[in-house]
Design a protein around this motif. Sequence first.
Motif, mmCIF file in Angstrom:
data_model
loop_
_atom_site.group_PDB
_atom_site.id
_atom_site.type_symbol
_atom_site.label_atom_id
_atom_site.label_comp_id
_atom_site.label_asym_id
_atom_site.label_seq_id
_atom_site.Cartn_x
_atom_site.Cartn_y
_atom_site.Cartn_z
ATOM 1 N N GLY A 8 11.625 -19.129 -53.202
ATOM 2 C CA GLY A 8 12.114 -20.170 -52.917
ATOM 3 C C GLY A 8 11.306 -21.393 -52.941
ATOM 4 N N ALA A 9 11.534 -22.352 -52.114
ATOM 5 C CA ALA A 9 10.800 -23.614 -51.669
ATOM 6 C C ALA A 9 11.034 -24.158 -50.517
ATOM 7 C CB ALA A 9 11.215 -24.708 -52.894
ATOM 8 N N MET A 10 9.799 -24.889 -49.954
ATOM 9 C CA MET A 10 9.914 -25.489 -48.560
ATOM 10 C C MET A 10 10.473 -26.998 -48.815
ATOM 11 S SD MET A 10 9.493 -23.140 -46.674
ATOM 12 C CE MET A 10 9.361 -23.932 -45.058
ATOM 13 N N ARG A 11 10.220 -27.569 -50.078
ATOM 14 C CA ARG A 11 10.666 -28.829 -50.139
ATOM 15 C C ARG A 11 11.799 -28.906 -51.195
ATOM 16 N NH1 ARG A 11 4.578 -31.209 -50.994
ATOM 17 N NH2 ARG A 11 3.869 -30.980 -49.166
ATOM 18 N N SER A 12 12.955 -29.815 -50.638
ATOM 19 C CA SER A 12 14.107 -29.847 -51.441
ATOM 20 C C SER A 12 13.908 -30.589 -53.009
ATOM 21 C CB SER A 12 15.243 -30.640 -50.732
ATOM 22 O OG SER A 12 14.636 -31.874 -50.384
ATOM 23 N N ALA A 13 14.905 -30.246 -53.825
ATOM 24 C CA ALA A 13 14.627 -30.715 -55.189
ATOM 25 C C ALA A 13 14.052 -32.017 -55.790
ATOM 26 C CB ALA A 13 15.796 -30.242 -56.047
ATOM 27 N N ALA A 14 14.768 -32.987 -54.737
ATOM 28 C CA ALA A 14 14.302 -34.318 -55.034
ATOM 29 C C ALA A 14 13.269 -34.946 -54.218
ATOM 30 C CB ALA A 14 15.680 -35.319 -54.966
ATOM 31 N N GLN A 15 12.659 -34.110 -53.303
ATOM 32 C CA GLN A 15 11.443 -34.490 -52.487
ATOM 33 C C GLN A 15 10.307 -34.704 -53.125
ATOM 34 O OE1 GLN A 15 11.894 -31.785 -49.123
ATOM 35 N NE2 GLN A 15 10.141 -33.095 -48.020
ATOM 36 N N ALA A 16 9.546 -35.712 -52.645
ATOM 37 C CA ALA A 16 8.065 -35.757 -53.564
ATOM 38 C C ALA A 16 7.284 -34.462 -53.314
ATOM 39 C CB ALA A 16 7.316 -36.984 -52.932
ATOM 40 N N GLY A 17 6.799 -34.210 -54.169
ATOM 41 C CA GLY A 17 6.023 -32.943 -54.163
ATOM 42 C C GLY A 17 6.618 -31.448 -53.972
ATOM 43 N N ALA A 18 7.861 -31.572 -54.545
ATOM 44 C CA ALA A 18 8.614 -30.542 -54.356
ATOM 45 C C ALA A 18 8.127 -29.058 -55.083
ATOM 46 C CB ALA A 18 10.122 -30.809 -55.148
ATOM 47 N N ASP A 19 8.221 -28.066 -54.365
ATOM 48 C CA ASP A 19 7.407 -26.823 -54.564
ATOM 49 C C ASP A 19 7.894 -25.865 -55.234
ATOM 50 O OD1 ASP A 19 8.616 -26.738 -52.074
ATOM 51 O OD2 ASP A 19 7.480 -25.040 -51.594
ATOM 52 N N GLY A 20 9.382 -26.428 -55.663
ATOM 53 C CA GLY A 20 10.177 -25.265 -56.095
ATOM 54 C C GLY A 20 9.941 -24.889 -57.650
ATOM 55 N N PRO A 21 9.740 -26.112 -58.570
ATOM 56 C CA PRO A 21 9.308 -25.651 -59.889
ATOM 57 C C PRO A 21 8.052 -24.741 -60.175
ATOM 58 C CG PRO A 21 10.148 -27.905 -59.775
ATOM 59 C CD PRO A 21 9.951 -27.456 -58.430
ATOM 60 N N ALA A 22 7.153 -25.110 -59.119
ATOM 61 C CA ALA A 22 5.812 -24.404 -59.133
ATOM 62 C C ALA A 22 5.957 -22.949 -58.718
ATOM 63 C CB ALA A 22 4.740 -25.165 -58.515
ATOM 64 N N ASN A 23 6.913 -22.882 -57.683
ATOM 65 C CA ASN A 23 7.010 -21.477 -57.249
ATOM 66 C C ASN A 23 7.888 -20.663 -58.345
ATOM 67 O OD1 ASN A 23 5.623 -21.837 -54.889
ATOM 68 N ND2 ASN A 23 7.702 -22.308 -53.729
ATOM 69 N N LEU A 24 9.000 -21.277 -58.846
ATOM 70 C CA LEU A 24 9.783 -20.753 -59.813
ATOM 71 C C LEU A 24 8.819 -20.088 -61.009
ATOM 72 C CD1 LEU A 24 12.509 -19.725 -60.637
ATOM 73 C CD2 LEU A 24 12.875 -21.661 -61.528
ATOM 74 N N LEU A 25 8.038 -21.206 -61.475
ATOM 75 C CA LEU A 25 7.390 -20.551 -62.665
ATOM 76 C C LEU A 25 6.293 -19.474 -62.252
ATOM 77 C CD1 LEU A 25 6.515 -21.047 -65.568
ATOM 78 C CD2 LEU A 25 5.028 -23.101 -64.804
ATOM 79 N N ASP A 26 5.692 -19.510 -60.955
ATOM 80 C CA ASP A 26 4.690 -18.504 -60.715
ATOM 81 C C ASP A 26 5.541 -17.155 -60.515
ATOM 82 O OD1 ASP A 26 2.559 -19.980 -60.389
ATOM 83 O OD2 ASP A 26 2.755 -20.337 -58.287
ATOM 84 N N ALA A 27 6.760 -17.286 -59.892
ATOM 85 C CA ALA A 27 7.315 -16.096 -59.803
ATOM 86 C C ALA A 27 7.731 -15.455 -60.908
ATOM 87 C CB ALA A 27 8.726 -16.418 -58.756
ATOM 88 N N CYS A 28 8.118 -16.445 -61.883
ATOM 89 C CA CYS A 28 8.402 -15.793 -63.446
ATOM 90 C C CYS A 28 6.957 -15.208 -63.914
ATOM 91 C CB CYS A 28 9.041 -16.965 -64.169
ATOM 92 S SG CYS A 28 10.453 -17.544 -63.907
ATOM 93 N N ARG A 29 6.059 -15.898 -63.732
ATOM 94 C CA ARG A 29 4.746 -15.114 -64.367
ATOM 95 C C ARG A 29 4.542 -13.803 -63.637
ATOM 96 N NH1 ARG A 29 2.536 -20.958 -64.710
ATOM 97 N NH2 ARG A 29 1.989 -20.959 -66.815
ATOM 98 N N VAL A 30 4.849 -13.636 -62.434
ATOM 99 C CA VAL A 30 4.606 -12.477 -61.706
ATOM 100 C C VAL A 30 5.444 -11.274 -62.338
ATOM 101 C CG1 VAL A 30 4.727 -11.148 -59.530
ATOM 102 C CG2 VAL A 30 3.476 -13.498 -59.483
ATOM 103 N N ALA A 31 6.849 -11.823 -62.371
ATOM 104 C CA ALA A 31 7.782 -10.915 -62.916
ATOM 105 C C ALA A 31 7.610 -10.373 -64.179
ATOM 106 C CB ALA A 31 9.242 -11.538 -62.903
ATOM 107 N N LEU A 32 6.837 -11.257 -65.066
ATOM 108 C CA LEU A 32 6.574 -10.671 -66.394
ATOM 109 C C LEU A 32 5.344 -10.107 -66.631
ATOM 110 C CD1 LEU A 32 7.352 -14.172 -68.330
ATOM 111 C CD2 LEU A 32 8.568 -12.391 -68.639
ATOM 112 N N ALA A 33 4.263 -10.052 -65.581
ATOM 113 C CA ALA A 33 3.194 -9.388 -65.472
ATOM 114 C C ALA A 33 3.360 -7.963 -65.709
ATOM 115 C CB ALA A 33 2.276 -10.061 -64.581
#
Length: 326
Positions: free
Chosen positions: A114-139
């Motif tokens: 998930g994310a702690m900062r919403s999609a349009a917020q500066a420094g939104a963590d959603g994309p990084a968390n999603l990419l990390d989650a995908c990397r973990v799911a693919l490992a």
Amino acid sequence: MDLPQLAIAALGGTVSMQARNAGEGVVPTVSGETLLASVPELTALARVNVETLGLLPSASLDFEFLLSVLSWANFQIKQGAVGVVISQGTDTLEETAALFDYLWEHDEPLVVTGAMRSAAQAGADGPANLLDACRVALAENSRLRGVQVVMNGQIHAACRVRKTDSLALQAFSSPAFGPCGMLVENTTRYLRPPAPRTVLPLPQQTTQKVAMLETSLSADTLLLENILELGYDGLVIGGFGAGHVSQSWADVIEKIAKKIPVIVATRTGSGSTAQSSYGFIGGEMDLIRKGVSMAGFLCPRKARILLWLLIGCQRQDELASFLLED
Ligand code: ASP
């Protein structure tokens, strides 16, 4: 080269939230497809099937809906996905992850983020968390570990993780255990080998009700006294310290525990309940004598999920072995 197949489900939460108009609060609006577009790197790693299964604040997720998400995830694995990622709100993420973990029967990983900062917020963590989650799911090294929670560069076991901060970017931790892994230069690294898991069958019944109450100083017993009459099938108590309640609560709990399963966990936020340390009335030795089960390291919320599932598949008699395993 044939890329592995990965499935992503979006359920809503802050990661998908934006304000419709300036000055309004954020609400879930961003689809899974749009979330996916924020991580173009993924196209080089996997063939992705993304679906928006809901756009809900996670406070409004419920068991019925989550069981349908689980059946979607099961289908993705049958269709050849090497892993599944679920993105949702963080408020109830520790509970949904536990629910999925008790029911996840595959060797392939299911990763919740998930994310702690919403999609349009500066420094939104959603994309990084999603990419990390995908990397973990693919490992490959994520296999046989059940459900993982990936947030802020860390990997947490679903049975241990808790939301321990309301707004901070580093909102998730696994008190007493620590993260079970982390992403190091985009590589999934685990700090411990996979632990053996017991998977429950899907509940045949979903109408059971498990109440959760927390002890507090000088609390009355009004709610407690009405638990049976209200038709609850189980009770979880967030107890003081190592799993304790007041004398007045202990008296009522004794009557309740004769009729329905009662679990006492610790309300402290970390550590295990005791078994054989305190002998006072309302202490854990007294409660155990009165028929109560102690939650061990399980927090009250996860203990409630476990009890709800066990009642749902008529296996509440096995509660002790599940708590011991923990
Ligand atoms: N604050 C929450 C989140 O982080 C909202 C929710 O859980 O839906 O996503």
